[in-house]
Design a protein around this motif. Sequence first.
Motif, PDB file in Angstrom:
ATOM      1  N   PRO A 122     -44.179  26.300  -3.998  1.00 27.93           N
ATOM      2  CA  PRO A 122     -45.363  26.946  -4.571  1.00 27.93           C
ATOM      3  C   PRO A 122     -45.739  26.265  -5.887  1.00 27.93           C
ATOM      4  O   PRO A 122     -44.996  26.351  -6.875  1.00 27.93           O
ATOM      5  CB  PRO A 122     -44.911  28.388  -4.824  1.00 27.93           C
ATOM      6  N   LYS A 159     -47.644  26.815  -8.289  1.00 25.82           N
ATOM      7  CA  LYS A 159     -47.814  27.562  -9.540  1.00 25.82           C
ATOM      8  C   LYS A 159     -46.531  27.661 -10.377  1.00 25.82           C
ATOM      9  O   LYS A 159     -46.587  27.914 -11.567  1.00 25.82           O
ATOM     10  CB  LYS A 159     -48.333  28.961  -9.254  1.00 25.82           C
ATOM     11  N   GLU A 185     -47.400  24.946  -1.336  1.00 25.47           N
ATOM     12  CA  GLU A 185     -48.178  26.184  -1.245  1.00 25.47           C
ATOM     13  C   GLU A 185     -49.172  26.181  -2.397  1.00 25.47           C
ATOM     14  O   GLU A 185     -48.795  25.952  -3.548  1.00 25.47           O
ATOM     15  CB  GLU A 185     -47.261  27.404  -1.358  1.00 25.47           C
ATOM     16  N   ASN A 227     -52.831  30.004  -0.010  1.00 26.07           N
ATOM     17  CA  ASN A 227     -52.674  31.392  -0.423  1.00 26.07           C
ATOM     18  C   ASN A 227     -53.738  31.721  -1.473  1.00 26.07           C
ATOM     19  O   ASN A 227     -54.509  30.866  -1.880  1.00 26.07           O
ATOM     20  CB  ASN A 227     -51.263  31.552  -1.012  1.00 26.07           C
ATOM     21  N   HIS A 285     -43.943  38.210   0.635  1.00 26.23           N
ATOM     22  CA  HIS A 285     -43.295  37.738  -0.599  1.00 26.23           C
ATOM     23  C   HIS A 285     -42.820  38.976  -1.338  1.00 26.23           C
ATOM     24  O   HIS A 285     -43.617  39.812  -1.740  1.00 26.23           O
ATOM     25  CB  HIS A 285     -44.303  36.936  -1.434  1.00 26.23           C
ATOM     26  N   SER A 313     -40.630  37.544  -7.285  1.00 30.14           N
ATOM     27  CA  SER A 313     -39.746  36.467  -7.736  1.00 30.14           C
ATOM     28  C   SER A 313     -38.421  37.053  -8.216  1.00 30.14           C
ATOM     29  O   SER A 313     -38.338  38.239  -8.514  1.00 30.14           O
ATOM     30  CB  SER A 313     -40.444  35.720  -8.881  1.00 30.14           C
ATOM     31  N   GLN A 314     -37.395  36.198  -8.257  1.00 34.90           N
ATOM     32  CA  GLN A 314     -36.090  36.595  -8.845  1.00 34.90           C
ATOM     33  C   GLN A 314     -35.572  37.898  -8.223  1.00 34.90           C
ATOM     34  O   GLN A 314     -35.357  38.900  -8.910  1.00 34.90           O
ATOM     35  CB  GLN A 314     -36.244  36.714 -10.376  1.00 34.90           C
ATOM     36  N   GLY A 328     -41.157  33.567  -1.624  1.00 39.72           N
ATOM     37  CA  GLY A 328     -40.187  33.137  -2.645  1.00 39.72           C
ATOM     38  C   GLY A 328     -39.168  34.221  -2.900  1.00 39.72           C
ATOM     39  O   GLY A 328     -38.908  35.056  -2.034  1.00 39.72           O
ATOM     40  N   GLY A 329     -38.593  34.206  -4.086  1.00 42.36           N
ATOM     41  CA  GLY A 329     -37.671  35.284  -4.459  1.00 42.36           C
ATOM     42  C   GLY A 329     -36.230  34.849  -4.608  1.00 42.36           C
ATOM     43  O   GLY A 329     -35.428  35.569  -5.219  1.00 42.36           O
ATOM     44  N   GLU A 374     -40.676  29.824   0.449  1.00 39.96           N
ATOM     45  CA  GLU A 374     -41.502  29.278  -0.641  1.00 39.96           C
ATOM     46  C   GLU A 374     -40.741  29.366  -1.954  1.00 39.96           C
ATOM     47  O   GLU A 374     -41.188  29.998  -2.897  1.00 39.96           O
ATOM     48  CB  GLU A 374     -42.816  30.069  -0.742  1.00 39.96           C
ATOM     49  N   SER A 375     -39.573  28.767  -2.006  1.00 36.80           N
ATOM     50  CA  SER A 375     -38.754  28.854  -3.212  1.00 36.80           C
ATOM     51  C   SER A 375     -39.307  27.959  -4.304  1.00 36.80           C
ATOM     52  O   SER A 375     -39.411  26.750  -4.121  1.00 36.80           O
ATOM     53  CB  SER A 375     -37.324  28.416  -2.905  1.00 36.80           C
ATOM     54  N   GLY A 376     -39.616  28.548  -5.443  1.00 41.64           N
ATOM     55  CA  GLY A 376     -40.095  27.758  -6.564  1.00 41.64           C
ATOM     56  C   GLY A 376     -39.053  27.724  -7.664  1.00 41.64           C
ATOM     57  O   GLY A 376     -38.554  26.666  -8.065  1.00 41.64           O
ATOM     58  N   ARG A 377     -38.693  28.913  -8.127  1.00 43.55           N
ATOM     59  CA  ARG A 377     -37.729  29.052  -9.218  1.00 43.55           C
ATOM     60  C   ARG A 377     -36.414  28.333  -8.890  1.00 43.55           C
ATOM     61  O   ARG A 377     -35.871  27.588  -9.709  1.00 43.55           O
ATOM     62  CB  ARG A 377     -37.469  30.543  -9.411  1.00 43.55           C
ATOM     63  N   TYR A 437     -41.871  28.203 -14.356  1.00 45.16           N
ATOM     64  CA  TYR A 437     -42.844  29.110 -14.968  1.00 45.16           C
ATOM     65  C   TYR A 437     -43.068  28.898 -16.468  1.00 45.16           C
ATOM     66  O   TYR A 437     -44.171  29.146 -16.949  1.00 45.16           O
ATOM     67  CB  TYR A 437     -42.480  30.594 -14.725  1.00 45.16           C
TER      68      TYR A 437
HETATM   69  C1  LIG Z   1     -46.660  34.013  -2.683  1.00 44.10           C
HETATM   70  C2  LIG Z   1     -45.568  33.443  -3.517  1.00 44.10           C
HETATM   71  N1  LIG Z   1     -44.714  32.571  -2.961  1.00 44.10           N
HETATM   72  C3  LIG Z   1     -43.704  32.042  -3.673  1.00 44.10           C
HETATM   73  C4  LIG Z   1     -43.518  32.362  -4.995  1.00 44.10           C
HETATM   74  C5  LIG Z   1     -42.377  31.741  -5.745  1.00 44.10           C
HETATM   75  O1  LIG Z   1     -41.361  32.634  -5.985  1.00 44.10           O
HETATM   76  P1  LIG Z   1     -39.966  32.129  -6.586  1.00 44.10           P
HETATM   77  O2  LIG Z   1     -40.281  31.325  -7.770  1.00 44.10           O
HETATM   78  O3  LIG Z   1     -39.230  33.368  -6.862  1.00 44.10           O
HETATM   79  O4  LIG Z   1     -39.294  31.319  -5.534  1.00 44.10           O
HETATM   80  C6  LIG Z   1     -44.372  33.263  -5.613  1.00 44.10           C
HETATM   81  C7  LIG Z   1     -44.146  33.659  -7.020  1.00 44.10           C
HETATM   82  O5  LIG Z   1     -44.069  34.778  -7.389  1.00 44.10           O
HETATM   83  C8  LIG Z   1     -45.438  33.826  -4.855  1.00 44.10           C
HETATM   84  O6  LIG Z   1     -46.308  34.674  -5.403  1.00 44.10           O
END
Ligand SMILES: Cc1ncc(COP(=O)(O)O)c(C=O)c1O
Length: 637
Positions: free
Chosen positions: A104, A106, A129, A153, A253, A256-257, A292-293, A341-344, A544
């Motif tokens: 992701p 962002k 994403e 998204n 989703h 996060s965390q 994510g999460g 969709e792992s970002g963190r 982030y």
């Molecule tokens: C739709 C979606 N996907 C993925 C993520 C990334 O989450 P994370 O950084 O916990 O993996 C987010 C962030 O909140 C999100 O809104």
Amino acid sequence: MIHDVLDRWTAESARELYGVDQWGAGLFQISTDGDLLVSPDPGRANDTINLKRLVDEISAEGTSTPILFRFSDVIRSRIEQLNKHFDRAIREAEYKGIYRGVYPIKVNQHSQVVQDVIDYGEPFCFGLEAGTKAELILAVALTRDPDALLICNGYKDAVYVDLALYAQKMGLNVHFVVEMPSEMRLILERAARMNIEPRLGFRAKLSSRGAGRWDSSTGDRSKFGLGTSELIAMFDQLKAEGKHGCLRMLHYHLGSQISDIRRIRVAVVEAACIYSGLVREGAPMGILNVGGGFAVDYDGSQSNSEGSCNYGGSEYAADIVEGIITVLDSEEIPHPTIVSESGRAITAHHAALVINVLDTKRLESRDLPADLPEDAPETLHSMTEVYRTVNSRNVQESFHDAVYYRDDIRNQFVHGDLTLRQRALGENLFWHTIRKIQSVLTQCDHVPDELQKLDATLSDHYFCNFSTFQSLPDTWALGQVFPVMPIHRLNSEPTRPGVLADITCDSDGKLDKFPSLHDVKRYLMLHELDEEDYYLAVFLVGAYQETLGDMHNLLGDVNIVQVRIDESGAPAITRRVKGDTVSELLAYNEYDTSEMLARLEDATARASSSGKLNVDESQDCINAFRAGLDGYTYFEK
Ligand SMILES: Cc1ncc(COP(=O)(O)O)c(C=O)c1O
């Protein structure tokens, strides 16, 4: 604390004190001579980066701290690990589908990060994403692998939808996440004009909540996603138009965390039930996107507290795979491709912010006079008595008395009954008493609640060259803790408890919570300053933080240095990005710096002609102004 056989402080003691093994995910070590090492590949212990040495080299070349270091190999390692975990879980559970990761944008949209994810993700067909039009533009431009997913998204206007549809026409693996009837309408209309079948995914609003800070990302009142009745209504709409063949994905989703693995397990089972329901309704489906999460253990406690998580990558992947199998096998529904969709979890570890300490300040500790002056008022005598008689049996009472007399001294001062000198003496006495109380407490078995924060109150202020608001916004906005420690001198014992104050003029601009196994610590043990520069690093800041940071006090982006380990195992700088200059920040805030300079030149000319400045002074003033405009927004030596 681990000491050597002669009970001396060693690098091992530092490793334990700062909890490196707990939060470091195997990526950080301490050399025997006390420097912090980054080891991007837990399997290749010899490929290390000596962070202090790197800072010295870079500073000598003119790039000063604060510096944000990016370790590209850490991104590679995190992507490899994530894929390995899913591959193993899939193999062991005899799952028939595959795993596909998606990043992701962002979470950290800086070009070096996105490019690293694309490059290192290529062997794993890792996708992107996008949550906005700008992110989509970036994703379309950068995606090379036609099989890698491009998940669309967020809010979508006609330009967004058209661009995504053209990308699909050009062969990219575009999937739209749909969560409102209006956007489904728009996508279908624009796709009909282009004569293509869009690939759609419904975003489900699960009833299982995430737990943790972002748990409102799902649940009945969440702003995102479709409840089951909306989902069925939208599916019926698709079916009525003969477009139900477009529905290829279910997405959710949790937030996060997600710190508790049970939430992940419960959610995936609910999502698999919805997935199976849609298949039975006649949708082709094919992808279950778990969002994510996947959490990061910032405090190293391996618990379900907000800054931690009670699971690792292998359990995360296994629970998702098994959760899906349990539901779908009993319904004889083919296993979908699992997308996450792992970002963190991919980016947090790759970046560390290195800051230099500018100065320290201790609480008043002037020597006490042997005797009080003859004219000392009664309260000062009472405070002296408290100081003299503190012991382990009366420690709490002494604390109350000291606070009472301190307040009394302040009151008497504002009513004109005490001189400034008497008040100063009273406050000095107060702090001596508090220190004595604190030292008595170290010998007590039980420390009363109200006295537990005394050590934090007594800690030194270490003034550091950074802005909380620019570089660590989550510490301010959410009370998030990040691991912080010195990057050198780790083979000598740190003796001063300290909190970190930034250079903004804001009392919130500080770090006074630090990870600890059992609780958040209110201070960090640090070294006394000597004549050398003293450097600290804040770790796990790759997710982030940069993108949410702001320019409070006109402190801008910091210098960035990207490092990669080359074939010989040595660190190589692959990119430097200069932090913002003062003039860039002013221009961003709509100031015309040329006009400002012209005004100053006029003012100095007037000051010169009226004799307030001589010619040299006037030129020096202009030069200082110019140097300021071209300089770093942070403290420069
Ligand atoms: C739709 C979606 N996907 C993925 C993520 C990334 O989450 P994370 O950084 O916990 O993996 C987010 C962030 O909140 C999100 O809104």
